[in-house]
Scaffold this active site. Structure first.
Site, PDB file in Angstrom:
ATOM      1  N   ASP A 161       0.866  -1.177   0.000  1.00  0.00           N
ATOM      2  CA  ASP A 161       0.000   0.000   0.000  1.00  0.00           C
ATOM      3  C   ASP A 161       0.907   1.234   0.000  1.00  0.00           C
ATOM      4  O   ASP A 161       2.044   1.174   0.480  1.00  0.00           O
ATOM      5  CB  ASP A 161      -0.880  -0.019   1.255  1.00  0.00           C
ATOM      6  CG  ASP A 161      -1.644   1.276   1.430  1.00  0.00           C
ATOM      7  OD1 ASP A 161      -2.316   1.703   0.475  1.00  0.00           O
ATOM      8  OD2 ASP A 161      -1.542   1.882   2.515  1.00  0.00           O
ATOM      9  N   LEU A 162       0.396   2.346  -0.515  1.00  0.00           N
ATOM     10  CA  LEU A 162       1.217   3.564  -0.588  1.00  0.00           C
ATOM     11  C   LEU A 162       0.922   4.537   0.557  1.00  0.00           C
ATOM     12  O   LEU A 162       1.772   4.803   1.400  1.00  0.00           O
ATOM     13  CB  LEU A 162       0.992   4.244  -1.948  1.00  0.00           C
ATOM     14  CG  LEU A 162       1.931   5.395  -2.324  1.00  0.00           C
ATOM     15  CD1 LEU A 162       2.008   5.545  -3.841  1.00  0.00           C
ATOM     16  CD2 LEU A 162       1.501   6.717  -1.719  1.00  0.00           C
ATOM     17  N   TYR A 163      -0.318   5.058   0.597  1.00  0.00           N
ATOM     18  CA  TYR A 163      -0.662   6.144   1.531  1.00  0.00           C
ATOM     19  C   TYR A 163      -0.721   5.641   2.975  1.00  0.00           C
ATOM     20  O   TYR A 163      -1.577   4.832   3.326  1.00  0.00           O
ATOM     21  CB  TYR A 163      -1.995   6.781   1.161  1.00  0.00           C
ATOM     22  CG  TYR A 163      -1.996   7.433  -0.205  1.00  0.00           C
ATOM     23  CD1 TYR A 163      -1.311   8.624  -0.419  1.00  0.00           C
ATOM     24  CD2 TYR A 163      -2.642   6.838  -1.274  1.00  0.00           C
ATOM     25  CE1 TYR A 163      -1.286   9.213  -1.673  1.00  0.00           C
ATOM     26  CE2 TYR A 163      -2.632   7.435  -2.538  1.00  0.00           C
ATOM     27  CZ  TYR A 163      -1.955   8.620  -2.728  1.00  0.00           C
ATOM     28  OH  TYR A 163      -1.934   9.195  -3.968  1.00  0.00           O
ATOM     29  N   ARG A 200      -7.652  13.483   6.264  1.00  0.00           N
ATOM     30  CA  ARG A 200      -7.378  12.079   5.968  1.00  0.00           C
ATOM     31  C   ARG A 200      -8.606  11.206   6.270  1.00  0.00           C
ATOM     32  O   ARG A 200      -8.972  10.329   5.485  1.00  0.00           O
ATOM     33  CB  ARG A 200      -6.169  11.599   6.767  1.00  0.00           C
ATOM     34  CG  ARG A 200      -5.889  10.102   6.719  1.00  0.00           C
ATOM     35  CD  ARG A 200      -5.522   9.608   5.339  1.00  0.00           C
ATOM     36  NE  ARG A 200      -5.076   8.211   5.362  1.00  0.00           N
ATOM     37  CZ  ARG A 200      -4.941   7.451   4.287  1.00  0.00           C
ATOM     38  NH1 ARG A 200      -5.210   7.923   3.078  1.00  0.00           N
ATOM     39  NH2 ARG A 200      -4.525   6.210   4.387  1.00  0.00           N
ATOM     40  N   SER A 248      -2.400   0.897  -5.020  1.00  0.00           N
ATOM     41  CA  SER A 248      -2.843   2.079  -4.277  1.00  0.00           C
ATOM     42  C   SER A 248      -4.178   2.622  -4.775  1.00  0.00           C
ATOM     43  O   SER A 248      -4.529   2.482  -5.950  1.00  0.00           O
ATOM     44  CB  SER A 248      -1.783   3.172  -4.420  1.00  0.00           C
ATOM     45  OG  SER A 248      -2.262   4.409  -3.970  1.00  0.00           O
ATOM     46  N   ASN A 249      -4.898   3.280  -3.859  1.00  0.00           N
ATOM     47  CA  ASN A 249      -6.112   4.023  -4.197  1.00  0.00           C
ATOM     48  C   ASN A 249      -5.819   5.220  -5.109  1.00  0.00           C
ATOM     49  O   ASN A 249      -6.730   5.744  -5.751  1.00  0.00           O
ATOM     50  CB  ASN A 249      -6.755   4.573  -2.913  1.00  0.00           C
ATOM     51  CG  ASN A 249      -7.778   3.634  -2.296  1.00  0.00           C
ATOM     52  OD1 ASN A 249      -8.248   2.694  -2.950  1.00  0.00           O
ATOM     53  ND2 ASN A 249      -8.125   3.870  -1.044  1.00  0.00           N
TER      54      ASN A 249
END
Lengths: 226, 226
Positions: free
Chosen positions: B10-12, B41, B118-119
């Protein structure tokens, strides 16, 4: 509000105050009731959304229980089985907002069918409504249990059209939950957002048809268009 | 961690710190940076979940923008177009967590393909990764844009299997977001939850295969099973 042939209400947070559990939370964890209730409700909602997206539906009572378990762990509070049962049971005995009974009486007198469409199970909805003595006002108590997914999935709002045998635009949907009001607007209902706490409507690409500060303003809104 | 043939991150919040925007928020609204970043967030995530459930997908940048608009309205802060652009732009220049570059180097040396799922849009993912100079570590940068729905919808996790030509159980998925780790576990990935802040894992019916306190612990975890 034109063409309205029935009024459909959200239950949790709209007709009934989810934070009426603060007292029981405070009794179990003195001084922590408000904090527990806020995180519990936030997580309860998140779990309904996330479970729906994962395709892992569970009844609302289970989401409520799981959210309480998370809340107590995160706040470093011990949760025994008896306390868990007492607090989850409080969700079956929520208090209606003070203006709700009189508003329902006025709306009923206007001749429109009134219904509830809720994330709760049929058992939960029935328990909450009967405990408050408001059961005679509603022609339909509709649970997401039929479609096994939570709001704001459009399949949930469809169940109200099917049960009432009405088109989406003939239904006036009432919710205090901005995300629910937005989902219902995208679906095609007329939507009235009940904004008791002077909150900001969510940025979800749609606005409600009307905004009121409490259910006491609803009869005039419906009557003006009748 | 057996059978692992690729590691998907995942990124964020996992590789990159979403709260590295606090500084820019604080510059625009002195003393309010932490509060803004936290609500921003929270709402950004809610909007991805709610939009997915409503069948009203928008690119992640739009959800980020909409969440910022909500946040400033709710906190009674004026948001002009220039400030909005500056703050949203900060999401394209997030900082990696300090231990990430060295961990990626070690993992890369172990010979496993590394990917991001990622989203974010393809543009956002590419921007963030290039800005931090970490692009050479990854064989695939995978965006939800392909399926037009956000995590934790299982269709998102499927794209990693397709791109890497691997079965779900051959992929080790790494996320700091408990709801993402839970969704990936339900899907069938091996999952390692990165718990940097000593949080509680969400009660979503599944537990991660492993828990670590930072990415620096990952090479040993992968190596031990190799």
């Amino acid at each position: 509000m034109t063409d309205t042939k029935a009024i459909v209400f959200d239950l949790y947070g709209t007709l009934y105050d989810v934070h009426s559990v603060v007292q029981q939370c405070d009794a179990a964890y003195p001084g922590r009731g408000i904090e527990i209730s806020a995180l519990w409700r936030q997580k309860q909602l998140e779990y309904t959304w996330l479970r729906s997206l994962m395709g892992q539906y569970i009844p609302f009572e289970q989401a409520t229980h799981d959210a309480l378990v998370y809340t107590c762990r995160q706040l470093r509070l011990d949760l025994d089985a008896a306390t868990s049962a007492t607090l989850c049971d409080a969700y079956l005995k929520l208090s209606p907002y003070p203006e709700v009974p009189a508003a329902l009486q006025q709306l009923k007198a206007m001749g429109l069918p009134l219904a509830i469409l809720s994330n709760g199970s049929a058992f939960s909805i029935d328990s909450v409504v009967r405990h408050s003595g408001l059961q005679d006002y509603f022609s339909h108590l509709l649970s997401v249990d039929r479609v096994k997914v939570f709001k704001p999935d459009p399949r949930v709002y469809t169940t109200a059209c099917q049960a009432l045998e009405l088109a989406a635009h003939e239904i006036l949907f009432i919710s205090s939950n901005a995300w629910d009001a937005a989902g219902a607007s995208h679906f095609g209902f007329q939507v009235c957002w009940v904004n008791r706490q002077h909150n900001t409507f969510d940025e979800l690409g749609v606005k409600p048809s009307a905004v009121i500060g409490g259910l006491d303003e609803l009869p005039a809104l419906v009557g003006a268009a009748g």
